[in-house]
Design an enzyme around this catalytic site. Sequence first.
Site, mmCIF file in Angstrom:
data_model
loop_
_atom_site.group_PDB
_atom_site.id
_atom_site.type_symbol
_atom_site.label_atom_id
_atom_site.label_comp_id
_atom_site.label_asym_id
_atom_site.label_seq_id
_atom_site.Cartn_x
_atom_site.Cartn_y
_atom_site.Cartn_z
ATOM 1 N N CYS A 133 -91.223 9.983 6.219
ATOM 2 C CA CYS A 133 -90.557 11.015 5.418
ATOM 3 C C CYS A 133 -90.009 12.123 6.302
ATOM 4 O O CYS A 133 -90.765 12.959 6.806
ATOM 5 C CB CYS A 133 -91.565 11.573 4.406
ATOM 6 S SG CYS A 133 -90.957 12.956 3.448
ATOM 7 N N CYS A 153 -90.496 15.660 5.002
ATOM 8 C CA CYS A 153 -91.869 16.156 5.190
ATOM 9 C C CYS A 153 -92.122 16.544 6.639
ATOM 10 O O CYS A 153 -92.731 17.570 6.916
ATOM 11 C CB CYS A 153 -92.897 15.081 4.824
ATOM 12 S SG CYS A 153 -92.602 14.291 3.243
ATOM 13 N N ASP A 154 -91.679 15.723 7.571
ATOM 14 C CA ASP A 154 -92.173 15.833 8.946
ATOM 15 C C ASP A 154 -91.113 16.191 9.990
ATOM 16 O O ASP A 154 -91.463 16.430 11.142
ATOM 17 C CB ASP A 154 -92.822 14.496 9.363
ATOM 18 C CG ASP A 154 -94.039 14.171 8.503
ATOM 19 O OD1 ASP A 154 -94.664 15.120 8.001
ATOM 20 O OD2 ASP A 154 -94.354 12.988 8.331
HETATM 21 P P1 FAD Z 1 -99.615 9.055 -4.718
HETATM 22 O O1 FAD Z 1 -99.943 10.250 -3.915
HETATM 23 O O2 FAD Z 1 -99.071 7.858 -4.024
HETATM 24 O O3 FAD Z 1 -100.923 8.633 -5.540
HETATM 25 C C1 FAD Z 1 -100.948 7.467 -6.313
HETATM 26 C C2 FAD Z 1 -102.367 7.238 -6.743
HETATM 27 O O4 FAD Z 1 -102.434 6.153 -7.675
HETATM 28 C C3 FAD Z 1 -103.323 6.871 -5.616
HETATM 29 O O5 FAD Z 1 -104.434 7.708 -5.763
HETATM 30 C C4 FAD Z 1 -103.714 5.426 -5.898
HETATM 31 O O6 FAD Z 1 -105.034 5.144 -5.513
HETATM 32 C C5 FAD Z 1 -103.607 5.406 -7.401
HETATM 33 N N1 FAD Z 1 -103.435 4.081 -7.990
HETATM 34 C C6 FAD Z 1 -102.423 3.202 -7.803
HETATM 35 N N2 FAD Z 1 -102.635 2.080 -8.537
HETATM 36 C C7 FAD Z 1 -103.795 2.293 -9.203
HETATM 37 C C8 FAD Z 1 -104.559 1.496 -10.120
HETATM 38 N N3 FAD Z 1 -104.166 0.290 -10.506
HETATM 39 N N4 FAD Z 1 -105.736 1.991 -10.583
HETATM 40 C C9 FAD Z 1 -106.154 3.236 -10.218
HETATM 41 N N5 FAD Z 1 -105.457 4.040 -9.360
HETATM 42 C C10 FAD Z 1 -104.308 3.554 -8.859
HETATM 43 N N6 FAD Z 1 -94.828 15.104 0.615
HETATM 44 C C11 FAD Z 1 -94.690 16.426 0.816
HETATM 45 O O7 FAD Z 1 -94.293 17.137 -0.114
HETATM 46 N N7 FAD Z 1 -95.000 16.989 2.030
HETATM 47 C C12 FAD Z 1 -95.455 16.279 3.080
HETATM 48 O O8 FAD Z 1 -95.712 16.814 4.163
HETATM 49 C C13 FAD Z 1 -95.635 14.874 2.897
HETATM 50 N N8 FAD Z 1 -96.097 14.097 3.898
HETATM 51 C C14 FAD Z 1 -96.303 12.769 3.671
HETATM 52 C C15 FAD Z 1 -96.833 12.016 4.699
HETATM 53 C C16 FAD Z 1 -97.080 10.669 4.500
HETATM 54 C C17 FAD Z 1 -97.669 9.850 5.606
HETATM 55 C C18 FAD Z 1 -96.770 10.063 3.257
HETATM 56 C C19 FAD Z 1 -97.039 8.596 3.026
HETATM 57 C C20 FAD Z 1 -96.209 10.818 2.234
HETATM 58 C C21 FAD Z 1 -95.970 12.174 2.436
HETATM 59 N N9 FAD Z 1 -95.429 12.967 1.440
HETATM 60 C C22 FAD Z 1 -95.290 14.321 1.621
HETATM 61 C C23 FAD Z 1 -95.023 12.403 0.149
HETATM 62 C C24 FAD Z 1 -96.116 12.651 -0.894
HETATM 63 O O9 FAD Z 1 -97.348 12.256 -0.353
HETATM 64 C C25 FAD Z 1 -95.820 11.887 -2.172
HETATM 65 O O10 FAD Z 1 -94.558 12.261 -2.659
HETATM 66 C C26 FAD Z 1 -96.868 12.199 -3.231
HETATM 67 O O11 FAD Z 1 -98.173 11.924 -2.760
HETATM 68 C C27 FAD Z 1 -96.629 11.378 -4.510
HETATM 69 O O12 FAD Z 1 -97.642 11.687 -5.398
HETATM 70 P P2 FAD Z 1 -98.066 10.706 -6.583
HETATM 71 O O13 FAD Z 1 -99.182 11.388 -7.273
HETATM 72 O O14 FAD Z 1 -96.891 10.332 -7.376
HETATM 73 O O15 FAD Z 1 -98.553 9.361 -5.893
#
Ligand code: FAD
Length: 317
Positions: free
Chosen positions: A142, A145-146
């Site tokens: 990303c 992000c970084d």
């Molecule tokens: P996620 O954070 O992906 O969470 C999804 C959740 O669903 C997880 O807990 C998973 O376990 C759960 N899940 C999935 N399937 C199931 C199931 N069947 N049963 C139960 N649970 C399930 N964004 C920023 O704003 N700033 C940053 O600095 C940044 N750095 C990042 C660095 C990295 C390495 C990555 C990978 C992403 C980064 N991002 C950053 C992006 C950010 O992390 C995502 O946009 C954000 O986490 C999305 O949130 P979410 O809740 O939609 O999904």
Amino acid sequence: MNTVTETDGIREVIIIGSGPAGYTAALYTARAELKPLVFGGAIFVGGALTTTTEVENFPGFPEGVDGPVLMENMRAQAEKFGAEMVDDDIVEVDLTGDIKTVTDAAGTVHRAKTVIVATGSGYRKLNLPSEDELSGRGVSWCATCDGFFFRDRDIVVVGGGDTAMEEATFLTRFARSVTVVHRRSVLRASQVMQNRAFADDKISFAFDSEIAEIKEEDSKLAGVVLRDVLTGKTRDLGVTGLFIAIGHDPRTELFAGQLDLDAAGYLKVASPSTRTNLPGVFGAGDVVDHIYRQAITAAGSGCTAALDAERYLAALT
Ligand code: FAD
């Protein structure tokens, strides 16, 4: 084979996902006294941010915040108001009726009037040794992000689509040089994105090439080895940043056939609301959003989903 058991009672809200979207939905529904039950996954509790180090763009943290710490805080804040967390996967759902059922990996069936889907999306990986360990230590998925961490550095971006071109162009604000590595001889990106990248003096291209090896030194990225896919020849590239932009996959397999998905598999919602095609089922975060994909946007839509669920429940009474 697991024994199927049924919990007593019907919950107001079940949330699937423990990233910023799921935890924010949990906080809001808990404060609305809806006693949410949150399934956070068996191995990925806290979501994508638990795989990174410093987060500098989540408002409220002028010094930045460690990704896992931010997620632990979100969880604690939701728990403080009564959210119940289960660190297990949901493996089956029936969302079609007025009462929805979700089954956890232990085989227990849970029932609720509303379900918030916040399962996120997974970045596609190169599947090379050290790739995961160096996440946040030179390897990133990303640029938004970084990118800021890579001032005056030499960077490689892998991919040939619009996202890769966008990331490469964005990274030139910070980087000394950006090399785009693509397995084919032509890019997939739209012409306008290609033109922008070709016109940028800081960007060069390694076509018909792939990353053969990621080099590590002192737990940080220390370079990559490029392989020419036509000749098999390899060469070292002395970069300290590797951005992987080869796509992402929304976690929606569980819901296919019940919830409407778009061509790429993302959950469709009646934007700006978080309503899916099924009454009482709402979608939030990266599982819906293939454009912004930030912690703050995921948290924002988790809040919207909680408010949508609250209003749906209020209308039932
Ligand atoms: P996620 O954070 O992906 O969470 C999804 C959740 O669903 C997880 O807990 C998973 O376990 C759960 N899940 C999935 N399937 C199931 C199931 N069947 N049963 C139960 N649970 C399930 N964004 C920023 O704003 N700033 C940053 O600095 C940044 N750095 C990042 C660095 C990295 C390495 C990555 C990978 C992403 C980064 N991002 C950053 C992006 C950010 O992390 C995502 O946009 C954000 O986490 C999305 O949130 P979410 O809740 O939609 O999904």
